[in-house]
Scaffold this motif. Structure first.
Motif, PDB file in Angstrom:
ATOM      1  N   ASN A 185      26.904  37.283  41.187  1.00  0.00           N
ATOM      2  CA  ASN A 185      27.583  37.870  40.031  1.00  0.00           C
ATOM      3  C   ASN A 185      29.066  38.096  40.291  1.00  0.00           C
ATOM      4  O   ASN A 185      29.849  38.241  39.366  1.00  0.00           O
ATOM      5  CB  ASN A 185      26.919  39.181  39.604  1.00  0.00           C
ATOM      6  N   HIS A 207      29.783  33.285  41.502  1.00  0.00           N
ATOM      7  CA  HIS A 207      29.398  32.123  40.703  1.00  0.00           C
ATOM      8  C   HIS A 207      29.863  32.196  39.259  1.00  0.00           C
ATOM      9  O   HIS A 207      29.958  31.180  38.597  1.00  0.00           O
ATOM     10  CB  HIS A 207      27.881  31.945  40.728  1.00  0.00           C
ATOM     11  N   PHE A 208      30.132  33.417  38.765  1.00  0.00           N
ATOM     12  CA  PHE A 208      30.477  33.536  37.359  1.00  0.00           C
ATOM     13  C   PHE A 208      31.898  34.049  37.155  1.00  0.00           C
ATOM     14  O   PHE A 208      32.210  34.634  36.140  1.00  0.00           O
ATOM     15  CB  PHE A 208      29.462  34.444  36.650  1.00  0.00           C
ATOM     16  N   ASP A 213      35.590  33.810  36.075  1.00  0.00           N
ATOM     17  CA  ASP A 213      36.098  33.086  34.916  1.00  0.00           C
ATOM     18  C   ASP A 213      37.312  32.231  35.224  1.00  0.00           C
ATOM     19  O   ASP A 213      37.787  31.489  34.377  1.00  0.00           O
ATOM     20  CB  ASP A 213      36.452  34.076  33.796  1.00  0.00           C
ATOM     21  N   SER A 214      37.875  32.320  36.414  1.00  0.00           N
ATOM     22  CA  SER A 214      39.027  31.515  36.773  1.00  0.00           C
ATOM     23  C   SER A 214      39.092  31.406  38.289  1.00  0.00           C
ATOM     24  O   SER A 214      38.406  32.115  39.010  1.00  0.00           O
ATOM     25  CB  SER A 214      40.328  32.156  36.256  1.00  0.00           C
ATOM     26  N   VAL A 233      24.571  37.756  29.409  1.00  0.00           N
ATOM     27  CA  VAL A 233      25.526  36.638  29.330  1.00  0.00           C
ATOM     28  C   VAL A 233      25.789  36.038  30.706  1.00  0.00           C
ATOM     29  O   VAL A 233      26.812  35.387  30.915  1.00  0.00           O
ATOM     30  CB  VAL A 233      26.853  37.087  28.676  1.00  0.00           C
ATOM     31  N   ASN A 234      24.838  36.258  31.635  1.00  0.00           N
ATOM     32  CA  ASN A 234      24.975  35.710  32.988  1.00  0.00           C
ATOM     33  C   ASN A 234      26.286  36.123  33.654  1.00  0.00           C
ATOM     34  O   ASN A 234      26.930  35.332  34.352  1.00  0.00           O
ATOM     35  CB  ASN A 234      24.850  34.183  32.976  1.00  0.00           C
ATOM     36  N   ASN A 262      29.209  36.603  32.586  1.00  0.00           N
ATOM     37  CA  ASN A 262      30.467  36.043  32.092  1.00  0.00           C
ATOM     38  C   ASN A 262      31.213  37.182  31.381  1.00  0.00           C
ATOM     39  O   ASN A 262      30.831  37.611  30.295  1.00  0.00           O
ATOM     40  CB  ASN A 262      30.183  34.893  31.130  1.00  0.00           C
ATOM     41  N   LYS A 263      32.279  37.665  32.013  1.00  0.00           N
ATOM     42  CA  LYS A 263      32.930  38.878  31.514  1.00  0.00           C
ATOM     43  C   LYS A 263      33.660  38.671  30.191  1.00  0.00           C
ATOM     44  O   LYS A 263      33.777  39.589  29.394  1.00  0.00           O
ATOM     45  CB  LYS A 263      33.860  39.424  32.610  1.00  0.00           C
ATOM     46  N   SER A 264      34.137  37.458  29.964  1.00  0.00           N
ATOM     47  CA  SER A 264      34.778  37.174  28.668  1.00  0.00           C
ATOM     48  C   SER A 264      33.763  37.304  27.533  1.00  0.00           C
ATOM     49  O   SER A 264      34.035  37.916  26.493  1.00  0.00           O
ATOM     50  CB  SER A 264      35.382  35.768  28.678  1.00  0.00           C
ATOM     51  N   LYS A 265      32.573  36.715  27.742  1.00  0.00           N
ATOM     52  CA  LYS A 265      31.527  36.815  26.716  1.00  0.00           C
ATOM     53  C   LYS A 265      31.066  38.253  26.551  1.00  0.00           C
ATOM     54  O   LYS A 265      30.819  38.716  25.432  1.00  0.00           O
ATOM     55  CB  LYS A 265      30.344  35.923  27.093  1.00  0.00           C
ATOM     56  N   ARG A 288      39.036  42.250  27.502  1.00  0.00           N
ATOM     57  CA  ARG A 288      38.643  42.066  28.897  1.00  0.00           C
ATOM     58  C   ARG A 288      39.201  43.166  29.800  1.00  0.00           C
ATOM     59  O   ARG A 288      38.520  43.633  30.720  1.00  0.00           O
ATOM     60  CB  ARG A 288      39.149  40.695  29.400  1.00  0.00           C
TER      61      ARG A 288
END
Length: 496
Positions: free
Chosen positions: A404, A407-408, A410-411, A469-470, A472-475, A484
């Motif tokens: 967490n 792997h996820f 965002d950049s 959302v796995n 994914n902090k943006s989602k 964010r």
């Protein structure tokens, strides 16, 4: 007992082949290089050599020539990771009995070894033929008396998604419908195909599988339809194709979208007419084969892109089954893991009882984008590293435990920040890292006032949303209807 010399510069491959072949009652010796293998050969001649094509000091073709100079009748089987017709042709020209391609399948190796040894003993006339695919994927090894007997075959979970999948299999299996199986890589498409075969009226006949993505376009036609001796350069023997091998049974074509256009044309003709001609042959051969195909790409969409023949798609599309991803079958994860551990215990001659509680927590929260295949690899690796009677978090890959954070991301910048933030301190074990990661985000006591209760509810909502959302902090920010930056501040504030 027959003696086999295994030559491979990969320590893990040597170890696994050594243990597997010894369980099949062979005497096994191993060498880590071509030079070492030739030295061992000069001291004691085995009954068969199993060697990798790409060795550190010599390639398998050159090694084969050296072996044949002194031991012309000694059967040599080449392991190659190259799906190139040139490799296959060269090793066969130089006198190899046969070749097997990576990834290795136990039954395929065992069948090839038995054929090679039988050809030397004169007990079989199959020695001159090229390889044939595995009919089953598992070899039930001899189980030590102290261990419970392992269940073999395919298993399916008890989640609702698995029940729906089994219902579809039960519906189509008794028919002769062609079936298209969709699913992500590693989700178990071949297991579904085998279950359809096993529950059909063809269960007593062969199940033949072919990975269309692992075979070059030059070889695909020969593998499917067979060829006659002398039909092309390197065709030094007659070859029976997969269709003939599966006659009366089931042919499974995995990743069928990877077949070349020319092979698709020939395949369409065979599917329509139920007759084939071997490459270079004139005689028509009638076949009765049920065809099951699989793809991680929708075939109709591939047809619209010109990658797959639309008429062939409609021939196959008598029934569709979609295999759910492992992350959508979370209730089944530990059932699969325990089944795999039983197999690895036999493979590595271990007696690991199960999984630590923290490992179970990691397994249930990890998204498993590699699906069942990824889970199997993780279990095998962890079992190899395990030195106790239970697999611990320390035995798991670092990336799995910290997925967490890593792997996820965002950049790339966030990814590097996550790596640095989760890097183990000097002397800190993976288990200690895991303890930090799963520590409670709030006190277990009852909240003392309304304000505190609201904070705890907000923290729980953020955690639940991130999981959905796995991570994914943006989602997650969009779902929670905050920006964010605010989400990051709250994650930091609540020490999530």
């Amino acid at each position: 007992m027959k003696k086999i010399l295994v030559i491979d510069d990969d320590k893990d491959v040597r170890l696994l082949l050594d243990r597997f072949l010894k369980r099949q009652d062979y005497i096994v010796s191993t060498a880590s290089s071509g030079k070492e293998g030739l030295a061992m050969l000069s001291e004691d001649v085995p009954d068969l050599i199993l060697t990798d094509f790409k060795l550190g000091d010599i390639n398998g073709g050159d090694l084969l020539k050296k072996v044949k100079e002194k031991h012309a009748n000694l059967p040599v089987i080449i392991i190659t990771g190259y799906s190139d017709i040139k490799v296959a042709i060269n090793v066969m020209k130089n006198g190899a009995f046969d070749y097997v391609t990576k990834p290795l399948f136990p039954e395929e190796i065992l069948n090839t070894i038995k054929k090679a040894l039988a050809s030397v003993d004169g007990d079989s006339d199959e020695g001159s033929e090229a390889k044939e695919p595995a009919v089953e994927s598992e070899i039930p090894a001899k189980t030590p008396a102290k261990k419970k007997k392992r269940k073999t075959g395919n298993i399916f979970g008890t989640s609702q998604a698995s029940k729906n999948l089994l219902n579809q299999i039960g519906l189509v299996a008794p028919t002769d419908f062609s079936v298209i199986i969709y699913g992500e890589s590693g989700a178990g498409k071949e297991a579904v195909a085998r279950e359809i075969h096993n529950k059909s009226g063809r269960s007593g006949k062969a199940f033949v599988a072919m990975d269309c993505g692992a075979i070059s376009s030059e070889l695909a036609g020969s593998e499917l339809f067979g060829h006659e001796k002398g039909s092309f350069t390197g065709a030094i023997t007659q070859k029976i194709g997969h269709f003939e091998l599966a006659n009366g049974g089931t042919l499974f074509l995995d990743e069928v979208v990877n077949l070349s256009y020319d092979v698709q044309v020939s395949l369409l003709r065979v599917v329509q007419e139920r007759k084939l001609k071997r490459i270079g042959g004139n005689n028509e051969i009638s076949i009765d084969v049920r065809i099951i195909v699989a793809s991680n790409e929708r075939l109709l969409a591939a047809a619209k892109k010109g990658k797959f023949r639309e008429d062939l798609y409609y021939r196959f599309n008598e029934f569709e089954i979609s295999v759910p991803a492992l992350r959508h079958r979370d209730k089944d994860i530990m059932m699969f893991a325990e089944y795999m551990l039983d197999g690895v215990n036999e493979e590595l001659n271990k007696d690991i009882a199960g999984f630590d509680r923290e490992v179970v927590e990691v397994f249930k929260t990890y998204p498993w984008h590699g699906n069942i295949r990824e889970l199997k690899n993780v279990v095998r690796r962890a079992a190899l590293l395990c030195q106790s009677d239970e697999i611990k978090v320390d035995n798991l890959p670092y990336e799995l435990v910290n997925h967490n954070h890593i792997h996820f991301a965002d950049s790339e910048n966030e990814l590097e920040e996550a790596r640095q933030a989760t890097a183990p301190a000097a002397g800190q074990s993976t288990g200690e890292i895991m303890a930090d990661l799963i520590k409670p985000t709030h006190h277990s006591r009852m909240p003392q006032d309304l304000k505190e209760a609201a904070k705890e509810a907000e923290a729980e909502l953020i955690i639940r949303t991130l999981k959905e959302v796995n991570f994914n902090k943006s989602k997650a920010a969009r779902v929670l209807k905050i920006d964010r930056k605010t989400l990051y501040n709250k994650i930091k504030y609540y020490n999530l």
